[in-house]
Design a protein around this motif. Structure first.
Motif, short mmCIF file in Angstrom:
data_model
loop_
_atom_site.label_atom_id
_atom_site.label_comp_id
_atom_site.label_asym_id
_atom_site.label_seq_id
_atom_site.Cartn_x
_atom_site.Cartn_y
_atom_site.Cartn_z
N ALA A 1 -52.07 -102.46 -6.88
CA ALA A 1 -50.69 -102.27 -7.34
C ALA A 1 -50.66 -101.64 -8.72
O ALA A 1 -49.72 -100.91 -9.06
N TYR A 2 -51.70 -101.88 -9.52
CA TYR A 2 -51.72 -101.37 -10.88
C TYR A 2 -51.86 -99.85 -10.95
O TYR A 2 -51.74 -99.26 -12.02
N GLY A 3 -52.10 -99.21 -9.82
CA GLY A 3 -52.21 -97.76 -9.78
C GLY A 3 -50.88 -97.04 -9.60
O GLY A 3 -50.85 -95.82 -9.52
N PHE A 4 -49.78 -97.78 -9.56
CA PHE A 4 -48.47 -97.18 -9.30
C PHE A 4 -47.58 -97.24 -10.54
O PHE A 4 -47.80 -98.03 -11.44
N SER A 5 -46.57 -96.41 -10.52
CA SER A 5 -45.53 -96.49 -11.55
C SER A 5 -44.19 -96.22 -10.89
O SER A 5 -44.12 -95.62 -9.81
N PHE A 6 -43.16 -96.67 -11.55
CA PHE A 6 -41.78 -96.47 -11.10
C PHE A 6 -41.01 -95.81 -12.23
O PHE A 6 -41.29 -96.09 -13.40
N PRO A 7 -40.00 -95.02 -11.89
CA PRO A 7 -39.10 -94.59 -12.95
C PRO A 7 -38.24 -95.81 -13.34
O PRO A 7 -37.80 -96.55 -12.46
N ALA A 8 -38.03 -96.01 -14.61
CA ALA A 8 -37.21 -97.14 -15.05
C ALA A 8 -35.73 -96.81 -14.87
O ALA A 8 -35.35 -95.64 -14.79
N LEU A 9 -34.93 -97.82 -14.82
CA LEU A 9 -33.48 -97.65 -14.71
C LEU A 9 -32.96 -96.80 -15.88
O LEU A 9 -32.03 -96.03 -15.72
N THR A 10 -33.63 -96.92 -17.02
CA THR A 10 -33.23 -96.17 -18.21
C THR A 10 -33.93 -94.83 -18.33
O THR A 10 -33.72 -94.12 -19.31
N GLY A 11 -34.81 -94.50 -17.39
CA GLY A 11 -35.43 -93.18 -17.37
C GLY A 11 -36.91 -93.14 -17.60
O GLY A 11 -37.63 -92.43 -16.91
N GLU A 12 -37.43 -93.86 -18.61
CA GLU A 12 -38.87 -93.79 -18.89
C GLU A 12 -39.64 -94.46 -17.75
O GLU A 12 -39.09 -95.24 -17.00
N PRO A 13 -40.93 -94.14 -17.61
CA PRO A 13 -41.70 -94.74 -16.51
C PRO A 13 -42.10 -96.19 -16.78
O PRO A 13 -42.27 -96.61 -17.92
N ILE A 14 -42.20 -96.94 -15.71
CA ILE A 14 -42.77 -98.29 -15.75
C ILE A 14 -44.13 -98.17 -15.07
O ILE A 14 -44.21 -98.13 -13.84
N ALA A 15 -45.18 -98.07 -15.86
CA ALA A 15 -46.54 -97.94 -15.33
C ALA A 15 -47.10 -99.34 -15.10
O ALA A 15 -47.26 -100.12 -16.05
N LEU A 16 -47.38 -99.67 -13.85
CA LEU A 16 -47.90 -101.00 -13.55
C LEU A 16 -49.28 -101.21 -14.15
O LEU A 16 -49.70 -102.35 -14.37
N ALA A 17 -49.97 -100.12 -14.50
CA ALA A 17 -51.27 -100.23 -15.17
C ALA A 17 -51.15 -100.98 -16.49
O ALA A 17 -52.11 -101.63 -16.92
#
Length: 185
Positions: A31-47
């Motif tokens: 799971a730590y290899g993924f990221s999501f765009p945040a609601l506010t725009g910047e990425p949420i990197a699970l790493a």
């Protein structure tokens, strides 16, 4: 001299095989290899949360389960100092119950329910266009796919899915709290 040739041949074979071995190890994705765009725009990197348990929950603002935001916030408050990360993932996949954009989602999550845990931008969680995390989760737990809003994946410290809780299991259910406590050690 034949010993040198054997040594050179062994080294050549080892170096030729090493990319393949590296690719095999790399295919063991967590799971730590993924990221999501945040609601506010910047990425949420699970790493950024490697080694920490994650509770990843697909959410919706107009669902009968939307009050679970309060329970998710309670878990975040209770366990975040010990390392738990709660991540809300808005999705319009079930009953079109997340029709709005970032402003409307923020209004529900942050203003109505006081959410302070990370929230992603709206993504798809099922089908061919599902976010890569959800495609990976479907491979990890093919019998535990989201069937509605507020489906919960608990990712263990090893980066793999440790537990899955369906939408009807509230965040403060004893089973969820016990599973989180077990992952936190």
């Amino acid at each position: 001299m034949s010993l040198d040739r054997r040594h050179l041949l062994a080294m050549a074979l080892a170096s030729a095989a090493s990319p393949a071995l590296g690719q095999t190890a790399m295919s063991e994705r967590t799971a730590y290899g993924f990221s999501f765009p945040a609601l506010t725009g910047e990425p949420i990197a699970l790493a950024a949360y490697t080694g920490q348990p994650l509770l990843v929950v697909n959410t919706a603002s107009l669902c009968g389960f939307t009050p679970q935001y309060a329970g998710l916030q309670e878990l975040w408050t209770m366990f975040r100092e010990r390392g738990l990360v709660v991540i809300g993932v808005p999705s319009n996949d079930f009953g079109s119950q997340e029709p709005g954009g970032a402003t409307e989602i923020s209004e529900t999550a942050h203003r109505q329910y006081g959410v302070t845990f990370p929230m992603t931008a709206k993504v798809e969680v099922r089908g061919a266009d599902a976010h890569p995390f959800y495609k990976w989760a479907a491979l990890e737990r093919p019998k535990d796919l989201p069937r509605w809003n507020f489906h919960k994946y608990l990712v263990g410290r090893d980066g793999h899915i440790a537990e899955v809780f369906a939408e009807r299991v509230t965040p403060t259910d004893t089973r969820v709290i016990t599973a989180i406590a077990r992952q936190l050690g």
